[in-house]
Design an enzyme around this catalytic site. Structure first.
Site, PDB file in Angstrom:
ATOM      1  CD  GLU A  12      -2.898   1.106   2.368  1.00 54.29           C
ATOM      2  OE1 GLU A  12      -4.077   1.395   2.203  1.00 54.29           O
ATOM      3  OE2 GLU A  12      -2.424   0.836   3.481  1.00 54.29           O
ATOM      4  CB  ALA A  45      -0.030  -3.405  11.514  1.00 54.15           C
ATOM      5  CG  MET A  46      -0.303  -3.666   4.675  1.00 58.18           C
ATOM      6  SD  MET A  46      -1.264  -2.171   4.327  1.00 58.18           S
ATOM      7  CE  MET A  46      -2.296  -2.783   2.996  1.00 58.18           C
ATOM      8  CD  GLU A  47      -5.145  -2.327   5.320  1.00 59.06           C
ATOM      9  OE1 GLU A  47      -5.640  -1.509   4.523  1.00 59.06           O
ATOM     10  OE2 GLU A  47      -4.251  -2.030   6.141  1.00 59.06           O
ATOM     11  CG  ASN A  48      -0.409  -7.342   3.589  1.00 59.66           C
ATOM     12  OD1 ASN A  48      -0.478  -6.419   2.799  1.00 59.66           O
ATOM     13  ND2 ASN A  48       0.597  -7.491   4.448  1.00 59.66           N
ATOM     14  CG  HIS A  52      -6.426  -0.214  12.529  1.00 56.27           C
ATOM     15  ND1 HIS A  52      -6.827   1.102  12.622  1.00 56.27           N
ATOM     16  CD2 HIS A  52      -5.993  -0.372  11.255  1.00 56.27           C
ATOM     17  CE1 HIS A  52      -6.669   1.695  11.444  1.00 56.27           C
ATOM     18  NE2 HIS A  52      -6.148   0.818  10.601  1.00 56.27           N
ATOM     19  CD  GLU A  53      -3.501  -3.076  10.429  1.00 60.55           C
ATOM     20  OE1 GLU A  53      -3.885  -3.215   9.257  1.00 60.55           O
ATOM     21  OE2 GLU A  53      -3.144  -1.972  10.882  1.00 60.55           O
ATOM     22  CG  HIS A  65      -8.098  -2.400   7.549  1.00 58.88           C
ATOM     23  ND1 HIS A  65      -8.804  -1.455   6.840  1.00 58.88           N
ATOM     24  CD2 HIS A  65      -7.091  -1.729   8.182  1.00 58.88           C
ATOM     25  CE1 HIS A  65      -8.256  -0.263   7.048  1.00 58.88           C
ATOM     26  NE2 HIS A  65      -7.232  -0.398   7.852  1.00 58.88           N
ATOM     27  CD  GLU A  97      -5.964   2.818   6.912  1.00 50.59           C
ATOM     28  OE1 GLU A  97      -6.026   2.386   8.071  1.00 50.59           O
ATOM     29  OE2 GLU A  97      -5.498   2.154   5.981  1.00 50.59           O
TER      30      GLU A  97
END
Length: 848
Positions: free
Chosen positions: A127, A267-270, A300-301, A304, A323
């Site tokens: 992202e 973090a990232m919501e892959n 949070h993730e 998503h 977000e």
């Protein structure tokens, strides 16, 4: 030429032409330590035979391009990060064979070698637009597809992606191949690949819709810090809450959480393959606020997975919604499903404050920003996206009611599952479920910028009762929108040494002045608190009596959320030069020792330190610095042994220490000559103490000696920061080279150096770098790339040198610079801080 940019119009044109049936991505991670082989096969349809389009690929050496069996010359069709595709058929197959480059900036496929044991770790970060650094793509969120990854890697590695991990096939020579099954339908930016010598543990969640495999991964050198039981507990609690609340099963096959090094983001919501900073596996003691925040990140993730991954924005205009929703949802879930039941207090003390600050910058923008191209996304992806957006969604929930809000979400998820949607689609679902008209609310709150200020206005009769009462609303002249607010008002009296709420009412505030008839005839309280219960997104002001009550005894106010609002009001008034820096520091020293909110304890001393170092009048600063140092020492010694207060005050004292006596204390604590009962001098605290000495040029050989004992990546980062903190020409020159000139400084090491480069109190040694900073800012975005350049420009800005002379230099630079808008933004924001600091200094001097 477009370069790596992509406009919304280009994306709309491509989406109107194409449907993408599938990607097959063959990656060989064994070809070298600098590059990897990437072969992408894309099957897609065109609505027009003979049409043209383009595919995206960044920074690759392209060996072959084949379209529908026709070989295309890479030298002709691959240019400017795009592959030109002419003469499309109705059914198409594109094959691109290339070598792509490992990243050391956290964009694309990042490669890291752990200095603790020389093990190799890879992870992707895509992202906003960086999947195209790993495989050929149609890089936009509304061209969803299914993805099949086939990965060759060393046989001893773990390889993880969005789909369940298959058993590898042995290839010989120490290699193996992982042939993943096709994924669910998703956007390119949430695809993922994580590979390396990771440690893996597996658990399961048994829920109302079935079983979800849960994986946790980390580096081998962090295995002892992987608090598996706690992480699994939070993950299971999150799934139980979200599956029930959203009335929709988790939309992917498994859920892996991978703690990775040198990560740019939290973090990232892959989809099904969440990556998180491995700093969330702490090796030293941390306060409760750390774990509360980690919980919010995990939730949070997870939120998503539904909002963003299952239902995805059509274009980056609605990035804010992704977000903001996940931010609101994670705090809502924390309160309802975890032990962190007071998380909205922490939100008010910390996260929301970042939204207020960002919203008062010249770079402020509407929550729903006009992201007309990818460069605009870079400019508008900030705490307005997260903190203000979540605050406004919280207000929307109060406006329509929680049950109708959830009902609208459930309908939205069912209607747009595995597809793309817009905010208008969500608004329609919420209007239907709540029966309220929301387009006016959306225009008012989402399409305008700036924060309102709400102030009490009243007259008293001879008995001390309110003869009249109103709430006045104001706005910055550059962002003049006056909004509707649902506002709580609390009246607090002093009862037996405590501040106790006598009365509470909720009102609707609109326009410049709203009369509150319900308060007429009421006895004036010791504390009148606007926005009690924190329903509204607005700055509030304390009247003269209320401010005196807060300064004299904020700690006697038992409700932690009410205290958070008072802390926030006092800080806003200090930043706006309505309360002196000296008075704010006195408020903190008198009351922080009794604060119970975890975020209040850790965040408020940071604000007080800024007041001391940046906002105090130059003539008052030395005395206030001494008072702050002495006050923190007293708080440290008085704090309960082993408490969060003790740890926070130790860290704050180390940062404030500057006198010979205080620096001697730091040395004695390090060497064991000063023992503070209950204070564990663990590795991270040792670095904090050494950094305090380094800032005052008292570290000597301690940095090298400590690094020899802590030969980890964390140790290297701490050592780099400590060196950069030293007030010598040699130390600054070395830090400048690593932070602004070299492109190979590792991500987190770069961040550590930049954060340490320009502390207060080092004016002489930093003065020569003002011109160098501005000169570098012209080209830094291109030279270092987005993440490193943004870090350098924001955190090495010379705020500590605030002066009218600095303002003149900034204005001259802004007039003539060729820098892109994203770079100019950070200088403009720094300039705004300088103006605030100078105004605060004048206030502090005038009221001394």
């Amino acid at each position: 030429m477009p370069g790596t940019n992509l406009t919304r119009e280009e994306a709309q044109t491509r989406a109107a032409l194409l449907d993408v049936a599938s990607y097959t991505i063959d990656l060989d991670l064994t070809t070298s330590e600098t590059t990897f082989a990437s072969t992408t096969t894309i099957r897609f349809t065109s609505r027009e035979a003979g049409a043209s389009t383009f595919a995206d690929l960044v920074g690759a050496e392209v060996h072959a391009v084949t379209l529908n069996g026709r070989s295309l010359d890479p030298a002709t069709v691959y240019a400017d990060s795009r592959i030109q595709l002419d003469g499309l058929e109705l059914e198409n197959e594109l094959v691109v064979r290339a070598d792509c480059t490992y990243s050391h900036s956290g964009e694309g496929l990042h490669r890291f070698v752990d200095p603790a044991d020389d093990r190799v770790y890879l992870y992707s970060q895509f992202e906003v637009p960086d999947a195209r650094r790993v495989y050929t793509t149609f890089e936009q969120p509304d061209l969803k597809s299914v993805f099949t990854f086939n990965v060759i890697a060393p046989e001893a590695w773990k390889v993880v992606s969005n789909a369940p991990t298959p058993q590898p096939t042995q290839l010989g020579d120490g290699k193996a191949q992982w042939n993943f099954p096709p994924t669910k339908k998703m956007s390119t930016y949430i695809t993922a690949l994580v590979a390396g010598e990771y440690h893996e543990v597996q658990d399961v969640y048994e829920g109302k819709y079935g079983t979800i495999p849960l994986g946790h991964f980390c580096r081998q050198s962090l295995v002892e810090f992987l608090d598996r039981d706690e992480l699994v507990k939070l993950t299971r609690a999150g799934f139980e809450f979200f599956e029930e609340t959203f009335d929709f099963p988790y939309p992917f096959e498994k859920y892996d959480q991978l703690y990775v090094p040198e990560y740019n983001m939290g973090a990232m919501e892959n989809a099904g393959c969440v990556t998180l900073r491995d700093e969330y596996l702490p090796r030293s003691r941390q306060p409760r606020s750390f774990y509360e925040f980690r919980c919010s990140v995990i939730l949070h993730e997870m939120a998503h997975m539904w909002f963003g991954d299952l239902v995805t924005m059509q274009w980056w205009d609605d990035l804010w919604l992704n977000e903001s929703f996940a931010e609101w949802a994670c705090y809502h879930a924390e309160v309802e499903a975890t032990e962190y039941t007071d998380s909205w207090t922490g939100f008010a003390n910390a996260r929301k404050q970042t939204g207020y600050r960002q919203d008062q910058m010249p770079s402020t923008h509407p929550i729903a920003a006009d992201n007309y191209d990818l460069q605009a996304v870079e400019v508008n992806f900030d705490m307005i996206t997260y903190a203000k957006g979540a605050s406004v969604l919280k207000q929307l929930v109060a406006w329509v009611g929680l049950d109708p809000f959830i009902a609208g979400l459930r309908a939205y998820f069912k209607e747009f599952a595995y597809a793309n949607a817009t905010f208008s689609d969500l608004l329609a679902a919420l209007e239907k479920s709540s029966g309220r008209e929301l387009k006016g609310w959306a225009a008012e709150w989402l399409q305008t910028a700036g924060v309102n200020t709400l102030s009490p206005s009243f007259a008293l009769d001879t008995d001390g009762n309110y003869a009249s009462f109103a709430v006045n609303q104001s706005a910055h002249p550059d962002w003049p929108t006056l909004r509707r607010h649902r506002l709580g008002i609390g009246l607090y009296d002093e009862v037996d040494g405590k501040l106790v709420r006598r009365e509470y009412l909720e009102v609707d505030v609109e326009g410049e002045r709203t009369e509150i008839a319900e308060l007429v005839g009421k006895q004036q309280p010791a504390l009148l608190l606007l926005n009690d219960n924190d329903l509204a997104y607005a700055k509030i002001r304390l009247d003269e009596r209320s401010l005196a009550t807060v300064v004299a005894g904020l700690s006697t106010l038992e409700d932690s959320l009410a205290r958070a609002l008072c802390w926030g009001a006092a800080w806003d008034m200090t930043r706006d030069a309505e309360m002196t820096a000296t008075d704010f520091v006195h408020l903190v020293l008198a009351n922080i020792g009794s604060e119970t909110d975890a975020w209040g304890v850790t965040r408020i001393p940071v604000s007080a330190a800024q007041a001391v170092n940046m906002m105090a009048a130059p003539g008052n600063r030395a005395a206030l610095k001494a008072e702050w140092e002495e006050g923190l020492r007293a708080l440290l010694l008085d704090a309960e042994g082993g408490s969060d207060h003790q740890l926070t005050f130790a860290r704050s004292f180390a940062a404030a220490a500057h006198s010979d006596a205080a620096l001697g204390d730091l040395e004695a604590i390090l060497d064991g000559g000063l023992v503070i009962e209950g204070l564990s001098i663990d590795q991270d605290l040792r670095w904090t103490l050494i950094s305090g000495l380094a800032r005052n040029n008292r570290a000597g050989g301690r940095i090298d000696a400590e690094l020899a004992a802590d030969n980890t990546i964390s140790g290297k980062e701490h050592a780099a920061a400590a060196r950069a903190l030293q007030p010598t020409a040699e130390a600054k020159a070395e830090a400048w080279e690593a932070g602004f000139v070299r492109t190979d400084t590792p991500n987190e090491t770069h961040r550590s150096i930049i954060f340490a480069f320009a502390p207060s109190g080092q004016d002489d040694v930093l003065a020569p770098y003002v011109d160098r900073y501005l000169e570098a800012a012209d080209t830094l975005w291109e030279h270092l790339g987005t993440h490193k350049a943004s870090t350098a420009l924001e955190f090495a800005f010379p705020r500590a040198l605030a002066s009218n002379e600095l303002l003149a230099k900034l204005d001259a630079w802004l007039e003539r610079t060729p820098a892109p808008p994203a770079a100019k933004r950070y200088v403009t924001e720094g300039r705004a801080d300088v103006i605030r600091f100078l105004a605060a200094q004048d206030k502090d001097a005038a009221d001394a």
